[in-house]
Enzyme design. Sequence first.
Site, mmCIF file in Angstrom:
data_model
loop_
_atom_site.group_PDB
_atom_site.id
_atom_site.type_symbol
_atom_site.label_atom_id
_atom_site.label_comp_id
_atom_site.label_asym_id
_atom_site.label_seq_id
_atom_site.Cartn_x
_atom_site.Cartn_y
_atom_site.Cartn_z
ATOM 1 N N ASN A 73 91.995 14.288 -43.640
ATOM 2 C CA ASN A 73 92.625 13.203 -44.411
ATOM 3 C C ASN A 73 92.870 13.713 -45.835
ATOM 4 O OD1 ASN A 73 92.739 11.007 -46.295
ATOM 5 N ND2 ASN A 73 92.095 9.633 -44.678
ATOM 6 N N ASP B 143 94.293 12.005 -48.419
ATOM 7 C CA ASP B 143 94.508 10.943 -49.415
ATOM 8 C C ASP B 143 94.001 11.320 -50.809
ATOM 9 O OD1 ASP B 143 95.391 9.409 -47.281
ATOM 10 O OD2 ASP B 143 93.623 8.127 -47.204
ATOM 11 N N HIS B 144 92.829 11.982 -50.846
ATOM 12 C CA HIS B 144 92.236 12.283 -52.155
ATOM 13 C C HIS B 144 93.123 13.216 -53.001
ATOM 14 C CE1 HIS B 144 88.726 10.052 -51.425
ATOM 15 N NE2 HIS B 144 87.788 10.938 -51.694
ATOM 16 N N ARG C 102 97.155 11.416 -63.017
ATOM 17 C CA ARG C 102 97.883 11.889 -64.178
ATOM 18 C C ARG C 102 99.393 11.665 -64.089
ATOM 19 N NH1 ARG C 102 95.377 15.318 -67.917
ATOM 20 N NH2 ARG C 102 93.325 14.421 -68.222
ATOM 21 N N HIS D 92 96.515 7.660 -45.237
ATOM 22 C CA HIS D 92 96.397 6.194 -45.204
ATOM 23 C C HIS D 92 97.378 5.611 -46.216
ATOM 24 C CE1 HIS D 92 93.402 2.531 -45.439
ATOM 25 N NE2 HIS D 92 94.647 2.160 -45.240
ATOM 26 N N ARG E 99 98.131 2.678 -47.971
ATOM 27 C CA ARG E 99 97.512 1.371 -48.253
ATOM 28 C C ARG E 99 98.545 0.414 -48.811
ATOM 29 N NH1 ARG E 99 91.638 1.558 -48.565
ATOM 30 N NH2 ARG E 99 91.841 -0.539 -49.388
ATOM 31 N N ARG F 69 97.589 2.995 -53.495
ATOM 32 C CA ARG F 69 96.755 3.608 -54.542
ATOM 33 C C ARG F 69 96.700 5.131 -54.458
ATOM 34 N NH1 ARG F 69 90.747 1.663 -52.735
ATOM 35 N NH2 ARG F 69 91.748 -0.362 -52.889
ATOM 36 N N HIS F 70 96.956 5.677 -53.279
ATOM 37 C CA HIS F 70 97.009 7.143 -53.214
ATOM 38 C C HIS F 70 98.308 7.620 -52.543
ATOM 39 C CE1 HIS F 70 94.934 6.051 -49.527
ATOM 40 N NE2 HIS F 70 93.783 5.868 -50.134
ATOM 41 N N GLU G 178 97.095 6.136 -41.010
ATOM 42 C CA GLU G 178 96.170 4.994 -41.046
ATOM 43 C C GLU G 178 96.876 3.858 -41.765
ATOM 44 O OE1 GLU G 178 92.586 6.033 -43.030
ATOM 45 O OE2 GLU G 178 92.040 7.541 -41.567
ATOM 46 N N THR H 148 86.922 2.135 -50.411
ATOM 47 C CA THR H 148 87.476 2.836 -49.260
ATOM 48 C C THR H 148 87.335 1.885 -48.072
ATOM 49 O OG1 THR H 148 87.265 4.781 -47.834
ATOM 50 C CG2 THR H 148 85.239 3.973 -48.830
ATOM 51 N N THR H 149 87.801 2.305 -46.898
ATOM 52 C CA THR H 149 87.748 1.410 -45.742
ATOM 53 C C THR H 149 86.297 1.035 -45.435
ATOM 54 O OG1 THR H 149 89.561 2.763 -44.921
ATOM 55 C CG2 THR H 149 88.677 1.108 -43.430
ATOM 56 N N GLU I 169 88.462 4.975 -32.832
ATOM 57 C CA GLU I 169 87.751 5.836 -33.779
ATOM 58 C C GLU I 169 86.507 5.076 -34.212
ATOM 59 O OE1 GLU I 169 90.018 7.426 -37.066
ATOM 60 O OE2 GLU I 169 88.188 7.783 -38.226
ATOM 61 N N HIS J 12 84.457 8.715 -41.108
ATOM 62 C CA HIS J 12 84.002 8.037 -42.322
ATOM 63 C C HIS J 12 82.645 8.555 -42.766
ATOM 64 C CE1 HIS J 12 83.825 5.179 -45.554
ATOM 65 N NE2 HIS J 12 85.088 4.901 -45.288
ATOM 66 N N GLY J 13 82.658 9.164 -43.933
ATOM 67 C CA GLY J 13 81.406 9.626 -44.539
ATOM 68 C C GLY J 13 80.878 10.925 -43.961
ATOM 69 N N GLY K 291 87.824 13.200 -44.695
ATOM 70 C CA GLY K 291 88.568 13.167 -45.945
ATOM 71 C C GLY K 291 87.732 13.588 -47.129
ATOM 72 N N HIS K 292 86.923 12.656 -47.623
ATOM 73 C CA HIS K 292 86.206 12.839 -48.886
ATOM 74 C C HIS K 292 85.443 14.167 -48.958
ATOM 75 C CE1 HIS K 292 84.099 11.498 -52.496
ATOM 76 N NE2 HIS K 292 82.980 11.898 -51.926
HETATM 77 N N1 PXP Z 1 88.761 7.457 -40.668
HETATM 78 C C1 PXP Z 1 89.255 6.315 -41.186
HETATM 79 C C2 PXP Z 1 89.847 5.314 -40.252
HETATM 80 C C3 PXP Z 1 89.259 6.087 -42.584
HETATM 81 O O1 PXP Z 1 89.779 4.952 -43.068
HETATM 82 C C4 PXP Z 1 88.752 7.086 -43.424
HETATM 83 C C5 PXP Z 1 88.769 6.886 -44.901
HETATM 84 O O2 PXP Z 1 90.074 6.837 -45.341
HETATM 85 C C6 PXP Z 1 88.259 8.267 -42.833
HETATM 86 C C7 PXP Z 1 88.247 8.422 -41.453
HETATM 87 C C8 PXP Z 1 87.736 9.394 -43.657
HETATM 88 O O3 PXP Z 1 86.567 9.031 -44.303
HETATM 89 P P1 PXP Z 1 85.985 10.003 -45.399
HETATM 90 O O4 PXP Z 1 86.992 10.070 -46.499
HETATM 91 O O5 PXP Z 1 84.707 9.348 -45.802
HETATM 92 O O6 PXP Z 1 85.777 11.324 -44.731
#
Ligand code: PXP
Length: 242
Positions: free
Chosen positions: A8, A10-11, A19, A44, A46, A50-51, A71, A101-102, A152, A188-189, A210-211
């Site tokens: 992912n 997005d970040h 900026r 994603h 949104r 935002r991103h 997403e 975040t989600t 998922e 996620h996470g 992602g993160h």
């Molecule tokens: N899966 C879904 C459906 C999400 O919404 C997200 C966060 O955008 C992720 C995975 C990735 O999560 P993370 O950024 O914590 O890795």
Amino acid sequence: MPIRLHINIDHVATVRNARGTSYPDPVFAAQLCEQAGADGITAHLREDRRHIQDRDLERLREAVVTCLNMEMAATDEMVTIAERVRPNVVTLVPERRAERTTEGGLDVVGQRATITKAVAACQRAGIKVSLFIAANEADVRASHELGVEQIELHTGEYCHQMAPHELERLRVAAGLAHALGLEVAAGHGLTRHNVIPVAGLPELVEVNIGHAVIADAVFVGLPEAVRDFRAALERGLALRGG
Ligand code: PXP
């Protein structure tokens, strides 16, 4: 069977937007991830943009050669965009404006009518649909009834608590989903450490990260961060045994 590693990005757009510059470019990030062995790119869009921006999604569609996973919330606006852009996969997620975040999975039972409509439109457009849900029986069964191809599982609680019972919840939900014929992804996470036991779940075919991968990339670079996650998945696969 190998696990699909979806990154992912997005970040990367978040940093760019901080900026108002044109860099760092999420499309370039996607290409680097693919070259480093990612099996797919997740973005994603949104409602508050935002991103990822609409134009990012269009450019990603042109550039991504593996699998583009969009997403999005199950709204008419997002469905119209998906029908136009045609990602390979749409992952429906719950969305609240104030969240960082989600948070949490879709309420598939409570939001059934809205989700059904979005699923049907995406499938009519030839797009595979995945539902981002908590690891509980009711949501897995409801997802199956909706006729989606994939779920998922939300790994946020597992990552937060790192408690054996949270991994067990994931294991039970993954087993049920697989028995019902659904593909099972997780996300996620997840970090390159806590993803290992998750990758050990025999039914898991995909992770969305992602993160942590972007955080690692700050120090080691994006290609190496992607490769580290691939190595972690291999360690998880080794836990599955025979
Ligand atoms: N899966 C879904 C459906 C999400 O919404 C997200 C966060 O955008 C992720 C995975 C990735 O999560 P993370 O950024 O914590 O890795």
